[in-house]
Design an enzyme around this catalytic site. Sequence first.
Site, PDB file in Angstrom:
ATOM      1  N   GLU A 119      12.473  -3.037  11.540  1.00  0.00           N
ATOM      2  CA  GLU A 119      11.946  -1.971  10.689  1.00  0.00           C
ATOM      3  C   GLU A 119      10.714  -1.342  11.343  1.00  0.00           C
ATOM      4  O   GLU A 119       9.812  -2.059  11.781  1.00  0.00           O
ATOM      5  CB  GLU A 119      11.564  -2.568   9.328  1.00  0.00           C
ATOM      6  CG  GLU A 119      11.051  -1.547   8.324  1.00  0.00           C
ATOM      7  CD  GLU A 119      10.560  -2.210   7.022  1.00  0.00           C
ATOM      8  OE1 GLU A 119       9.941  -3.291   7.086  1.00  0.00           O
ATOM      9  OE2 GLU A 119      10.790  -1.632   5.944  1.00  0.00           O
TER      10      GLU A 119
ATOM     11  N   LYS B 118      -2.269  -8.027  -7.926  1.00  0.00           N
ATOM     12  CA  LYS B 118      -3.024  -8.003  -6.662  1.00  0.00           C
ATOM     13  C   LYS B 118      -2.492  -6.854  -5.810  1.00  0.00           C
ATOM     14  O   LYS B 118      -1.474  -6.960  -5.159  1.00  0.00           O
ATOM     15  CB  LYS B 118      -2.895  -9.320  -5.890  1.00  0.00           C
ATOM     16  CG  LYS B 118      -3.999  -9.393  -4.825  1.00  0.00           C
ATOM     17  CD  LYS B 118      -3.628 -10.151  -3.585  1.00  0.00           C
ATOM     18  CE  LYS B 118      -2.942  -9.358  -2.526  1.00  0.00           C
ATOM     19  NZ  LYS B 118      -3.665  -8.200  -1.966  1.00  0.00           N
ATOM     20  N   PRO B 119      -3.237  -5.745  -5.831  1.00  0.00           N
ATOM     21  CA  PRO B 119      -2.797  -4.622  -4.987  1.00  0.00           C
ATOM     22  C   PRO B 119      -3.235  -4.852  -3.549  1.00  0.00           C
ATOM     23  O   PRO B 119      -4.026  -5.760  -3.273  1.00  0.00           O
ATOM     24  CB  PRO B 119      -3.549  -3.431  -5.589  1.00  0.00           C
ATOM     25  CG  PRO B 119      -4.743  -4.014  -6.272  1.00  0.00           C
ATOM     26  CD  PRO B 119      -4.457  -5.452  -6.588  1.00  0.00           C
ATOM     27  N   ASP B 120      -2.756  -4.011  -2.649  1.00  0.00           N
ATOM     28  CA  ASP B 120      -3.254  -4.072  -1.288  1.00  0.00           C
ATOM     29  C   ASP B 120      -4.683  -3.516  -1.281  1.00  0.00           C
ATOM     30  O   ASP B 120      -5.001  -2.590  -2.033  1.00  0.00           O
ATOM     31  CB  ASP B 120      -2.359  -3.219  -0.375  1.00  0.00           C
ATOM     32  CG  ASP B 120      -2.638  -3.478   1.087  1.00  0.00           C
ATOM     33  OD1 ASP B 120      -1.878  -4.247   1.697  1.00  0.00           O
ATOM     34  OD2 ASP B 120      -3.623  -2.925   1.615  1.00  0.00           O
TER      35      ASP B 120
ATOM     36  N   TRP C 143       0.812  -1.224   0.000  1.00  0.00           N
ATOM     37  CA  TRP C 143       0.000   0.000   0.000  1.00  0.00           C
ATOM     38  C   TRP C 143       0.841   1.267   0.000  1.00  0.00           C
ATOM     39  O   TRP C 143       0.316   2.345  -0.198  1.00  0.00           O
ATOM     40  CB  TRP C 143      -0.911   0.022   1.241  1.00  0.00           C
ATOM     41  CG  TRP C 143      -0.183  -0.374   2.506  1.00  0.00           C
ATOM     42  CD1 TRP C 143      -0.138  -1.620   3.067  1.00  0.00           C
ATOM     43  CD2 TRP C 143       0.634   0.462   3.347  1.00  0.00           C
ATOM     44  NE1 TRP C 143       0.657  -1.620   4.196  1.00  0.00           N
ATOM     45  CE2 TRP C 143       1.140  -0.353   4.396  1.00  0.00           C
ATOM     46  CE3 TRP C 143       1.000   1.809   3.313  1.00  0.00           C
ATOM     47  CZ2 TRP C 143       1.987   0.144   5.392  1.00  0.00           C
ATOM     48  CZ3 TRP C 143       1.840   2.309   4.312  1.00  0.00           C
ATOM     49  CH2 TRP C 143       2.320   1.473   5.330  1.00  0.00           C
ATOM     50  N   ASN C 144       2.152   1.176   0.247  1.00  0.00           N
ATOM     51  CA  ASN C 144       2.882   2.416   0.545  1.00  0.00           C
ATOM     52  C   ASN C 144       3.182   3.269  -0.683  1.00  0.00           C
ATOM     53  O   ASN C 144       3.190   4.484  -0.597  1.00  0.00           O
ATOM     54  CB  ASN C 144       4.167   2.107   1.330  1.00  0.00           C
ATOM     55  CG  ASN C 144       5.159   1.308   0.546  1.00  0.00           C
ATOM     56  OD1 ASN C 144       4.791   0.408  -0.207  1.00  0.00           O
ATOM     57  ND2 ASN C 144       6.427   1.609   0.690  1.00  0.00           N
TER      58      ASN C 144
ATOM     59  N   CYS D  39      10.302   1.665   1.700  1.00  0.00           N
ATOM     60  CA  CYS D  39      11.240   0.578   1.995  1.00  0.00           C
ATOM     61  C   CYS D  39      12.675   1.061   2.128  1.00  0.00           C
ATOM     62  O   CYS D  39      13.444   0.535   2.910  1.00  0.00           O
ATOM     63  CB  CYS D  39      11.132  -0.489   0.917  1.00  0.00           C
ATOM     64  SG  CYS D  39      11.376   0.164  -0.735  1.00  0.00           S
TER      65      CYS D  39
ATOM     66  N   GLU E 265      10.929  -8.245  -3.174  1.00  0.00           N
ATOM     67  CA  GLU E 265      11.415  -6.917  -2.776  1.00  0.00           C
ATOM     68  C   GLU E 265      10.876  -6.653  -1.378  1.00  0.00           C
ATOM     69  O   GLU E 265       9.690  -6.351  -1.220  1.00  0.00           O
ATOM     70  CB  GLU E 265      10.895  -5.845  -3.749  1.00  0.00           C
ATOM     71  CG  GLU E 265      11.154  -6.139  -5.217  1.00  0.00           C
ATOM     72  CD  GLU E 265      12.614  -6.039  -5.624  1.00  0.00           C
ATOM     73  OE1 GLU E 265      13.400  -5.441  -4.875  1.00  0.00           O
ATOM     74  OE2 GLU E 265      12.964  -6.582  -6.682  1.00  0.00           O
ATOM     75  N   LEU E 266      11.738  -6.762  -0.363  1.00  0.00           N
ATOM     76  CA  LEU E 266      11.240  -6.818   1.017  1.00  0.00           C
ATOM     77  C   LEU E 266      11.666  -5.599   1.847  1.00  0.00           C
ATOM     78  O   LEU E 266      12.009  -4.571   1.311  1.00  0.00           O
ATOM     79  CB  LEU E 266      11.696  -8.136   1.648  1.00  0.00           C
ATOM     80  CG  LEU E 266      11.425  -9.384   0.784  1.00  0.00           C
ATOM     81  CD1 LEU E 266      11.945 -10.640   1.467  1.00  0.00           C
ATOM     82  CD2 LEU E 266       9.960  -9.528   0.433  1.00  0.00           C
TER      83      LEU E 266
END
Length: 515
Positions: A384, A179-181, A155-156, A286, A252-253
Site C-alpha cells: 500500500e 484516541k485520535p491520531d 489521521w486520514n 483506505c 479496519e486496516l
Amino acid sequence: MSLQSAVMQNNPLLRHIVATSGDQFQGISPIPTEAVAPIPISDDTDVKNAVSYARQAFELWSYTSMSEREKVMRKLQKLVMRQRHELLDVVQRETGKARAHALEELVHVVMTARFLEKNAADVIKTRSRNGAVPFMTKTTVNHMPVGVVGVIAPWNYPFSLAMIDTLAAIMAGNSVVLKPDLQTTWSALNAVRLLEQAGLPEGVVTVVTGDGPSVGKALVEQADYICFTGSTETGRAIAQQVGERLINASLELGGKNAMIVCADADIDRFVDVALSSCFTSAGQLCVSTERIYIANEIFDAFKSAFVARAKEITLGSHLGWGYDMGSITSKEHLERIVDAVKQARSEGAVVECGGNVRTDIGPLVFEPTVLTNVNRTMEISHKEVFGPVVYLTPFSSIDQAIDMANDNAYGLSASIITKNMRAAGDIAARLNCGSINVNEGFAATFGSVEAPMGGMGQSGSGRRQGPEGILRFTEAQTVSIQRGPTVSRKFGQHDKKWGRRMVLKVRLMRGSRLR
Ligand code: NAD
C-alpha cells in the site's frame, strides 16, 4: 464561538481530553499559512482514569431509552450541517485535503447518524428465537452493550473516523474513550463537542491523546472492546494484545485496491470515476484505488485519457474551495510516498505523469502519479502506498484480471467497470474483497451506510456500518424460560423412557419446524 478561534491554546475543547502529564504535542499544518494549537498529552494514569470515568458514565448511559439516544443523533445531523464551514476549516487545517474531500467526511457522518437514528433500536431490540422444546421453551436474545469501547482512529479521515464508530457504539449503549491520531486531534475534539451540543451527557465520550505505542497500547489494555482503524502492522499488534486479554475488536486496516476495466467500458464516462477513486484525499484513503487492470483492447485509449485527465487535476494548499486535490498530511508520509515511487522507478516502472513534489504549490503537495510497466515482483505491485499513486496494467482475459486483483494479501475494496451487469456479478463473486463497486470507484459502497464495510485477509476483521456495525458493540445474551416439563434428564430417572421422550421430541420438532 467560531472554530477558527477554537484552535487556540486553553481552548474549552481541551476539557474533553484526560491529560495531566504536562507534556504537549505541537502539530504542524500541511497548509503553510495555517497554525495548529498544541495538544496536551495523556499518560498511562490518564488512560486508566479516562476508562474509569467512562465506566461511570456507562452505568447511566446504558439505561437511557433508545428515543433519548435517537434525539442525540437527530440533533447531531443538524449541528454538523449548520457548522459545516467551521468544521471544514478544522479538517483542512489538520489534513491539508481539498475542501470537497473534507466535506465528504461531514456527509458521511450525517448519513451514519441518520441511519442509526432510524435503525439502531430495531437492530438491538430483544428478539424471540425458537426454543429447545417447541411451545414449552420461550427463548429471547438480548443485545447488551459491551461497556467501554476504545476507538483508535487514524489521521486520514479525522472527523468521520472519530465519529462513525463512536456513534454506533453509543447507540448500542456503550461509553467511548477515543484516541485520535496526534496530527488530527482538533477534528476529533470538535466531533466530541458537537455530540455534547447534541445532548450527549458529559463523559459518555472522552478523549485521550498521545502516540500509539504508548497511549494507544494503554487504552487497549483497559477498554472492554477495541475499534481500531489504521495500518495492518498496528492492527496485528493490537490483535495480539486483545487476544491476550480475550476481548473483542474490530480491525479496519489497509488495502491495495484494484479496479478492473472491462473491454466494453465507456471510457469517456468512467475515466473520471477512476481518477476520483485514485486521487480523492490525495490517495490517503483506505479504499482508494492503487492498481487498475484494463482490457487489452482498450488499454491504450484508457491510458491516454486517464493520463491526460490526471495532468489536469488542479492542486492547492490553502483553506477553502478552489482546487481538486490537496496535500499529503505529514512530511514523514510524503517521504514514504516519494520513496515508493523512487523504488518503483528503480525496479523498472515507467512514470506516465506526476512523480514530483510541488513545493511551488505547498510544502507537502505531491502530483497525481500514474505508473505503467509494473509487474508482480515489484514492491509497489503489492505494498500500500496510501498516496496519489496508481499503476495501470493490461489484461487479456477476465480470468487473468481476477487472478491479478486477487494476487494480494489485502482484501478491502475493488471496483469493476463494465456495461454487462451479469458479468459484473460473476466477477464480484470471485474477488476476495469486503466491498465491490460496479461502475464506481469506492463511493458507492462507502456511501452505503446501511451495508457492512470491512476487509478480508490483511485488511482486517469485523465490519463497520449497517446492522453489523452496531451489533459488534454488543454481547448477545440468550434467555430461555422453560414451561411445563423440564428439558434436562433427572438423575435416577428411567433412562430408556427418557430416551423415548427425546426421540419423540425430535420427531415433533422435525414435523413442526425443520421439515
Ligand atoms: P497507524 O496504524 O500508524 O495509526 C492509526 C492509529 O493507531 C493512530 O491513532 C495511532 O496513534 C494508533 N496506534 C499506533 N500504534 C499503536 C499501538 N501499538 N497500539 C494502539 N494504537 C496504536 O495508521 P496510520 O498510518 O495513521 O493510518 C493509515 C493506515 O490506516 C493505512 O494503512 C490505511 O489504509 C488504514 N486505514 C484503514 C481504514 C479502513 O476502514 N479499513 C480507514 C482509514 C485508514
